[in-house]
Design a protein around this motif. Structure first.
Motif, short mmCIF file in Angstrom:
data_model
loop_
_atom_site.label_atom_id
_atom_site.label_comp_id
_atom_site.label_asym_id
_atom_site.label_seq_id
_atom_site.Cartn_x
_atom_site.Cartn_y
_atom_site.Cartn_z
N GLY A 125 41.89 -7.17 -9.48
CA GLY A 125 42.21 -8.18 -8.49
C GLY A 125 41.67 -7.87 -7.11
N TYR A 126 41.82 -8.83 -6.23
CA TYR A 126 41.45 -8.67 -4.83
C TYR A 126 42.40 -7.64 -4.19
CZ TYR A 126 40.54 -9.83 0.05
OH TYR A 126 40.21 -9.76 1.37
N PRO A 127 41.93 -6.76 -3.29
CA PRO A 127 40.59 -6.70 -2.72
C PRO A 127 39.64 -5.77 -3.46
CG PRO A 127 42.00 -5.21 -1.52
CD PRO A 127 42.86 -5.83 -2.60
N HIS A 128 40.08 -5.20 -4.59
CA HIS A 128 39.20 -4.27 -5.30
C HIS A 128 37.98 -4.99 -5.88
CE1 HIS A 128 42.17 -1.01 -5.05
NE2 HIS A 128 43.06 -1.97 -5.17
N LEU A 129 38.17 -6.21 -6.28
CA LEU A 129 37.06 -7.05 -6.71
C LEU A 129 36.97 -8.27 -5.80
CD1 LEU A 129 37.10 -7.17 -10.61
CD2 LEU A 129 35.36 -6.16 -9.14
N ASP A 130 35.74 -8.74 -5.61
CA ASP A 130 35.48 -9.94 -4.80
C ASP A 130 36.02 -9.80 -3.38
OD1 ASP A 130 34.23 -10.98 -6.97
OD2 ASP A 130 35.88 -12.28 -7.58
N PHE A 131 36.02 -8.57 -2.86
CA PHE A 131 36.39 -8.34 -1.47
C PHE A 131 35.41 -9.05 -0.53
CE2 PHE A 131 35.61 -5.65 2.32
CZ PHE A 131 36.84 -5.78 2.94
N ASP A 132 34.15 -9.02 -0.91
CA ASP A 132 33.09 -9.61 -0.09
C ASP A 132 32.67 -10.93 -0.71
OD1 ASP A 132 30.82 -10.23 1.36
OD2 ASP A 132 30.04 -8.19 1.36
N PRO A 133 33.02 -12.06 -0.10
CA PRO A 133 32.70 -13.37 -0.72
C PRO A 133 31.21 -13.59 -0.91
CG PRO A 133 33.51 -13.65 1.54
CD PRO A 133 33.75 -12.22 1.17
N GLU A 134 30.39 -12.91 -0.12
CA GLU A 134 28.94 -13.07 -0.27
C GLU A 134 28.45 -12.59 -1.63
OE1 GLU A 134 24.81 -11.80 2.07
OE2 GLU A 134 26.77 -11.40 2.96
N PHE A 135 29.15 -11.62 -2.19
CA PHE A 135 28.74 -11.05 -3.47
C PHE A 135 29.85 -11.24 -4.52
CE2 PHE A 135 26.61 -8.74 -0.08
CZ PHE A 135 25.28 -8.93 -0.43
N ALA A 136 30.58 -12.32 -4.42
CA ALA A 136 31.70 -12.58 -5.31
C ALA A 136 31.22 -12.88 -6.73
CB ALA A 136 32.53 -13.75 -4.79
N SER A 137 32.11 -12.66 -7.68
CA SER A 137 31.81 -12.92 -9.08
C SER A 137 31.57 -14.41 -9.30
CB SER A 137 32.97 -12.47 -9.96
OG SER A 137 33.36 -11.15 -9.66
N LYS A 138 30.61 -14.72 -10.14
CA LYS A 138 30.35 -16.12 -10.46
C LYS A 138 31.44 -16.69 -11.36
CE LYS A 138 25.34 -15.75 -9.94
NZ LYS A 138 24.01 -15.87 -10.60
N GLU A 139 32.06 -15.83 -12.15
CA GLU A 139 33.17 -16.24 -13.01
C GLU A 139 34.34 -15.27 -12.79
OE1 GLU A 139 31.86 -18.05 -17.08
OE2 GLU A 139 30.61 -16.28 -16.73
N PRO A 140 35.08 -15.44 -11.71
CA PRO A 140 36.13 -14.47 -11.37
C PRO A 140 37.19 -14.31 -12.45
CG PRO A 140 36.32 -16.47 -10.04
CD PRO A 140 35.00 -16.54 -10.73
N GLU A 141 37.42 -15.34 -13.24
CA GLU A 141 38.45 -15.23 -14.28
C GLU A 141 38.06 -14.25 -15.38
OE1 GLU A 141 35.80 -18.73 -15.37
OE2 GLU A 141 36.67 -17.87 -13.56
N ILE A 142 36.77 -13.89 -15.44
CA ILE A 142 36.31 -12.95 -16.46
C ILE A 142 36.55 -11.50 -16.04
CG2 ILE A 142 34.14 -12.00 -17.39
CD1 ILE A 142 33.25 -14.78 -18.00
N GLN A 143 36.62 -11.25 -14.73
CA GLN A 143 36.66 -9.89 -14.23
C GLN A 143 37.82 -9.05 -14.78
OE1 GLN A 143 33.96 -8.71 -12.78
NE2 GLN A 143 33.28 -10.81 -13.16
N PRO A 144 39.04 -9.58 -14.89
CA PRO A 144 40.11 -8.77 -15.49
C PRO A 144 39.79 -8.31 -16.91
CG PRO A 144 41.03 -10.66 -14.35
CD PRO A 144 39.56 -10.87 -14.40
#
Length: 422
Positions: A125-144
């Motif tokens: 979860g945030y902020p460990h992932l997608d902390f920087d919106p410029e380099f955010a995941s294209k499919e954030p629901e997949i990251q977990p």
């Protein structure tokens, strides 16, 4: 006592602990990919092993990390088995398990203790992932889902380990409770006698007169210049900083590779990308005041820190860099990102200045403020150094605690032996 160190780039984080244990009379051996031939280093016998050549195979992208770890684990196991066949049996295995090398060693030596260097448990979860919106995941629901698999190495190691050690609370606290309860927090240690203020220090860069403490030096240092360490933020602030400080020289140290996060487009480097991005805001004279030194020997790196009038450190919520703590030990005035790992060592306006990671205007403002305020620099630098000596000094704090931790680990019953006896 026989101690086996496992680190793909030995000595790595064991560079102080391993020779200290050898000096204390323990039989210390290390298995590593770093050397080509067997060698001795400060009382430690270092033995090489190699990864097998493998044909590329089609695996699910989420499994590539585990596939790599298993490959390394098997290679290390084969090297360890050769040692076992010679009659070698360690009492303690000290492993940085992040690359998987130690995954199968308890199968060889169930009665040994195993202790892990716990660098990070990957959070979804945030902020460990997608902390920087410029380099955010294209499919954030997949990251977990992906992170769950990325942590398989931790889950394969911890049930077979008696204990762990982590350099900061931030890093230790990323681990789930059942693992965190085994982890002792103790930093690797800062040599505050070496990383210390040096009033007469100077360096000479090609084409320039020697830089001394009278030169207005602003420093920015990463292992590699990349977004995870805020290189893009610093570069975008650079034109305004140079306009505001017309006498300043900016020294940037770091390689062109990627340590963390995503890779740049093929054939490019993050250094190139963000240097080109600000090029239209920079003059030839501006660039003459910016010095990219790449990677340099630690002695030269320390001299740069000793010269620094203001040192800038930016990071995502991630592993804290040694460079920040060495800069603090050198008495540098720090401007750093207000992110969780940094707050463990910097309190705003006590041991440095904190700014929002993304706020370039605030970054320039704080740098300029410290550049013009010698009293504030002296106050913050002295407090930063005092903190390093009090809590993180290698010889008086961290190394004694690490040695005591080894004794504590050896007092624990070996968990793998209990299972082997069942």
């Amino acid at each position: 006592m026989r101690i086996l160190f496992i680190h793909q780039n030995f000595p790595g984080q064991f560079k102080h602990l391993a020779p200290a244990l050898a000096e204390a009379g323990h039989d210390c051996t290390a298995l590593t990919l770093k050397v080509e031939t067997a060698t001795d280093w400060r009382g430690v016998r270092i033995l090489p092993y190699k990864l097998p050549r493998r044909d590329a195979q089609k695996v699910h992208p989420w499994l590539i990390d585990l596939d790599t770890k298993v490959t390394r684990g098997e290679a290390c196991w084969r090297a360890a088995r050769a040692l076992a066949e010679e009659g070698y049996a360690p009492d303690l295995i000290l492993a940085h398990h992040g690359w998987g090398e130690s995954m199968f060693l308890r199968d060889l030596w169930p009665r040994a203790r195993m202790a892990l260097y716990c660098e990070l448990y990957h959070q979804a979860g945030y902020p460990h992932l997608d902390f920087d919106p410029e380099f955010a995941s294209k499919e954030p629901e997949i990251q977990p889902l992906r992170m769950r698999l990325k942590n398989l190495g931790n889950h394969l190691h911890f049930p077979l380990a008696e204990a762990g050690i982590s350099p900061t609370n931030f890093q230790a606290d990323t681990f789930p409770p059942e693992f965190r309860s085994k982890i002792t927090v103790c930093h690797d240690g800062i040599d505050t006698a070496f990383s210390a203020p040096r009033p007469g220090v100077s360096i000479t860069l090609k084409g320039h007169a020697p830089f001394t403490r009278d030169t207005e030096i602003i420093t920015f240092i990463n292992r590699n210049l990349e977004p995870y360490r805020g290189y893009h933020v610093f570069m975008r602030a650079l034109p305004d900083l140079l306009r505001a400080r017309p006498e300043a020289r900016v020294i940037i140290i770091g390689g062109d590779e990627v340590s963390y996060g995503g890779a740049p487009p093929k054939g490019r480097t993050w250094k190139q990308i963000f240097r080109e991005e600000v090029a239209d805001r920079m003059t030839a004279e501006d660039w003459r005041r910016v010095h990219f030194l790449g990677r340099i020997p630690h002695e030269d790196f320390t001299r740069v820190l000793q010269l620094s009038r203001v040192h800038v450190y930016l990071t995502y919520p991630f592993v804290l860099s040694w460079s920040l703590m060495e800069a603090m030990s050198c008495g540098a005035a720090i401007v750093a990102s207000d992110t969780a790992p940094v707050r463990e060592v910097i309190t705003h306006d006590e041991t440095g200045r904190l700014v929002d990671f993304f706020d370039r205007k605030a970054l320039v403002r704080e740098i300029c403020d410290l550049a013009t305020d010698a009293d504030a620099r002296a106050r913050l630098g002295a407090a930063a150094r005092a903190l390093m000596i009090e809590r993180y000094d290698l010889k008086t704090v961290c190394l004694p605690r690490q040695l005591a931790w080894v004794d504590e680990v050896m007092a624990l019953p070996p968990v793998a032996a209990a299972r082997a006896d069942q």
